[in-house]
Design a protein around this motif. Sequence first.
Motif, PDB file in Angstrom:
ATOM      1  N   LEU A  81      -7.157   8.151   2.733  1.00 48.03           N
ATOM      2  CA  LEU A  81      -8.353   7.371   2.402  1.00 48.03           C
ATOM      3  C   LEU A  81      -8.511   7.151   0.887  1.00 48.03           C
ATOM      4  O   LEU A  81      -8.481   8.092   0.109  1.00 48.03           O
ATOM      5  CB  LEU A  81      -9.604   8.057   2.949  1.00 48.03           C
ATOM      6  N   VAL A  82      -8.690   5.910   0.518  1.00 42.75           N
ATOM      7  CA  VAL A  82      -8.952   5.559  -0.881  1.00 42.75           C
ATOM      8  C   VAL A  82     -10.240   4.750  -0.903  1.00 42.75           C
ATOM      9  O   VAL A  82     -10.426   3.858  -0.074  1.00 42.75           O
ATOM     10  CB  VAL A  82      -7.801   4.713  -1.474  1.00 42.75           C
TER      11      VAL A  82
ATOM     12  N   PHE B 112      -0.261   5.279  -5.316  1.00 42.39           N
ATOM     13  CA  PHE B 112      -1.047   4.049  -5.455  1.00 42.39           C
ATOM     14  C   PHE B 112      -2.054   4.173  -6.602  1.00 42.39           C
ATOM     15  O   PHE B 112      -2.117   3.323  -7.491  1.00 42.39           O
ATOM     16  CB  PHE B 112      -1.761   3.753  -4.131  1.00 42.39           C
ATOM     17  N   THR B 113      -2.822   5.254  -6.590  1.00 43.79           N
ATOM     18  CA  THR B 113      -3.875   5.390  -7.605  1.00 43.79           C
ATOM     19  C   THR B 113      -3.273   5.619  -9.000  1.00 43.79           C
ATOM     20  O   THR B 113      -3.863   5.238  -9.999  1.00 43.79           O
ATOM     21  CB  THR B 113      -4.844   6.552  -7.271  1.00 43.79           C
ATOM     22  N   ARG B 114      -2.076   6.184  -9.036  1.00 39.56           N
ATOM     23  CA  ARG B 114      -1.420   6.424 -10.321  1.00 39.56           C
ATOM     24  C   ARG B 114      -0.947   5.113 -10.954  1.00 39.56           C
ATOM     25  O   ARG B 114      -0.842   4.990 -12.163  1.00 39.56           O
ATOM     26  CB  ARG B 114      -0.219   7.346 -10.097  1.00 39.56           C
ATOM     27  N   ARG B 115      -0.667   4.126 -10.112  1.00 37.54           N
ATOM     28  CA  ARG B 115      -0.129   2.864 -10.619  1.00 37.54           C
ATOM     29  C   ARG B 115      -1.213   1.859 -11.012  1.00 37.54           C
ATOM     30  O   ARG B 115      -0.913   0.829 -11.599  1.00 37.54           O
ATOM     31  CB  ARG B 115       0.787   2.233  -9.566  1.00 37.54           C
ATOM     32  N   LEU B 116      -2.445   2.138 -10.647  1.00 36.25           N
ATOM     33  CA  LEU B 116      -3.522   1.199 -10.972  1.00 36.25           C
ATOM     34  C   LEU B 116      -3.741   1.155 -12.481  1.00 36.25           C
ATOM     35  O   LEU B 116      -3.636   2.183 -13.157  1.00 36.25           O
ATOM     36  CB  LEU B 116      -4.821   1.642 -10.289  1.00 36.25           C
ATOM     37  N   ARG B 117      -4.021  -0.028 -13.003  1.00 37.88           N
ATOM     38  CA  ARG B 117      -4.265  -0.132 -14.447  1.00 37.88           C
ATOM     39  C   ARG B 117      -5.688  -0.571 -14.759  1.00 37.88           C
ATOM     40  O   ARG B 117      -6.271  -0.157 -15.749  1.00 37.88           O
ATOM     41  CB  ARG B 117      -3.282  -1.112 -15.070  1.00 37.88           C
ATOM     42  N   ILE B 118      -6.237  -1.460 -13.939  1.00 35.19           N
ATOM     43  CA  ILE B 118      -7.613  -1.894 -14.211  1.00 35.19           C
ATOM     44  C   ILE B 118      -8.593  -0.964 -13.503  1.00 35.19           C
ATOM     45  O   ILE B 118      -9.577  -0.510 -14.091  1.00 35.19           O
ATOM     46  CB  ILE B 118      -7.821  -3.362 -13.785  1.00 35.19           C
ATOM     47  N   PHE B 119      -8.331  -0.663 -12.253  1.00 31.29           N
ATOM     48  CA  PHE B 119      -9.133   0.341 -11.550  1.00 31.29           C
ATOM     49  C   PHE B 119      -8.833   1.698 -12.184  1.00 31.29           C
ATOM     50  O   PHE B 119      -7.671   2.076 -12.316  1.00 31.29           O
ATOM     51  CB  PHE B 119      -8.726   0.419 -10.077  1.00 31.29           C
ATOM     52  N   SER B 120      -9.882   2.426 -12.568  1.00 32.55           N
ATOM     53  CA  SER B 120      -9.678   3.790 -13.076  1.00 32.55           C
ATOM     54  C   SER B 120      -9.883   4.772 -11.941  1.00 32.55           C
ATOM     55  O   SER B 120     -10.815   4.613 -11.145  1.00 32.55           O
ATOM     56  CB  SER B 120     -10.691   4.126 -14.163  1.00 32.55           C
TER      57      SER B 120
ATOM     58  N   TYR C  45      -1.502  11.306   1.801  1.00 35.47           N
ATOM     59  CA  TYR C  45      -1.771  11.787   0.444  1.00 35.47           C
ATOM     60  C   TYR C  45      -0.762  11.270  -0.581  1.00 35.47           C
ATOM     61  O   TYR C  45      -1.134  10.791  -1.652  1.00 35.47           O
ATOM     62  CB  TYR C  45      -1.789  13.320   0.438  1.00 35.47           C
ATOM     63  N   LYS C  46       0.529  11.331  -0.229  1.00 32.36           N
ATOM     64  CA  LYS C  46       1.572  10.940  -1.195  1.00 32.36           C
ATOM     65  C   LYS C  46       1.422   9.472  -1.594  1.00 32.36           C
ATOM     66  O   LYS C  46       1.532   9.114  -2.769  1.00 32.36           O
ATOM     67  CB  LYS C  46       2.973  11.174  -0.597  1.00 32.36           C
TER      68      LYS C  46
ATOM     69  N   CYS D 235       5.526  -0.287  -5.133  1.00 31.31           N
ATOM     70  CA  CYS D 235       6.552   0.712  -4.808  1.00 31.31           C
ATOM     71  C   CYS D 235       6.281   1.412  -3.483  1.00 31.31           C
ATOM     72  O   CYS D 235       6.903   2.424  -3.162  1.00 31.31           O
ATOM     73  CB  CYS D 235       6.645   1.753  -5.914  1.00 31.31           C
ATOM     74  N   HIS D 236       5.334   0.869  -2.733  1.00 32.64           N
ATOM     75  CA  HIS D 236       4.989   1.537  -1.469  1.00 32.64           C
ATOM     76  C   HIS D 236       6.156   1.452  -0.493  1.00 32.64           C
ATOM     77  O   HIS D 236       6.859   0.454  -0.423  1.00 32.64           O
ATOM     78  CB  HIS D 236       3.739   0.883  -0.868  1.00 32.64           C
ATOM     79  N   LYS D 237       6.317   2.543   0.255  1.00 31.34           N
ATOM     80  CA  LYS D 237       7.402   2.682   1.220  1.00 31.34           C
ATOM     81  C   LYS D 237       7.507   1.489   2.178  1.00 31.34           C
ATOM     82  O   LYS D 237       8.582   1.011   2.478  1.00 31.34           O
ATOM     83  CB  LYS D 237       7.114   3.935   2.052  1.00 31.34           C
ATOM     84  N   SER D 238       6.350   1.005   2.634  1.00 30.97           N
ATOM     85  CA  SER D 238       6.387  -0.053   3.652  1.00 30.97           C
ATOM     86  C   SER D 238       7.020  -1.317   3.082  1.00 30.97           C
ATOM     87  O   SER D 238       7.540  -2.137   3.814  1.00 30.97           O
ATOM     88  CB  SER D 238       4.989  -0.345   4.169  1.00 30.97           C
TER      89      SER D 238
END
Length: 388
Positions: free
Chosen positions: A356-357, A311-319, A305-306, A379-382
């Motif tokens: 899941l996204v 990830f979804t917060r950082r998207l700019r073109i994908f809403s 979830y985190k 900024c993903h942990k991996s």
Amino acid sequence: MKFETKLIHAGQEPDEATGSVNVPVYQTSTFKQDAIGRDRGWEYSRSGNPTRKALEDCAAALEGGKYGFAFASGMAAETAVLNLLEPGDAVIAGEDIYGGTYRLLEKVVKKTGVEALYADLKNPENLKKKLKKNVKLVWLESPANPLLSVCDLAAIAEICKKKKILLAADNTFATPYFQNPLALGADIVVHSSTKYLGGHSDVVGGLVVTSNEELGKRIKFYQNACGAIPGPWDAWLTLRGIKTLAVRMKRHEENAFAIAWFLRERPEALKVFFPGLPEHPGHETAKKQMRGFGGMVSFEIRGGYKAAYEFTRRLRIFSLADSLGGVESLACYPPVQTHASLSEKERLKRGINPGLVRLSVGIENKTDLLEDLKRAFRCHKSQVSGHK
Ligand SMILES: *Cc1c(COP(=O)(O)O)cnc(C)c1O
């Protein structure tokens, strides 16, 4: 007429009165009659409206069916089909279905005395195991929400035909451009035309198509009796969207392939779900029954979830938004959005995990879409810890 021509011309002859090449928006509730009992084919817009009729005829032509019906939403279209059942009857639905369909079955249909059962229809043998005397309808979605799972439509249709059970297929994800369930043996096709058919995220609607005269009559009766019809403007907007379905679907698919291959190589993505990938469990069946794989790609992000949140917060073109199938790219988090109506237990059972996204890949330039995903992963942990 070939498919691309039907999109533009089926049910949409130039207007007789004026020659208007586009079907006019008949924004009227009623129609003047010449004398008592003598109308000109139209009486009242709930029963029939020429703009809606154009959409209905076009939808029937696209699905290779005889009768098309337009509804105010995909859910209204589904309700019309499920209303064919009588108290005491049972429906078997696939386990991978739109969350709203599950909610409709559990919270509305069951109240009418209809039994709702579920089976993993990815394997047709599972259907056989669940069959019993009162099963009158099988409901499937393929490719399905949100893991893009695929059912073998012809195999399931054969089982249904032998037992005289109706088969309804939700063809929203594939669209008639890539798949025609009636030709594969289904009795009824359902669409949320809100998605690819409308195609521009500007209208909500639903469609039902069948070739069975008796079913056609019953659905027509239901449509008029219950009245969940789209207004003429919504019918017109949907028709306008449909005209470009072929060119849009081609591009949706091209971009979806690019994104699926990209995600497959990313350490942040644990699993990628796209029927066009050779390792997808439904790939061979999809190849057999579809002319393409569609524009939806789901993946499981490492970190649950985190990670999905970041990830979804950082998207700019994908809403980040519900829905799919529009020209613009959307990202969705099924556990909280499309599949919130399932309990956590039901979600996990179906493989809808916390990471899941779901991406509805739009028709923008794919370089921009890939850049957007790369940026969101940054900024993903991996990446920070460098593990694969
Ligand atoms: C959106 C959707 C529906 C519901 O349609 P609405 O137009 O939102 O009522 C049904 N099935 C599938 C596969 C969908 O994606």
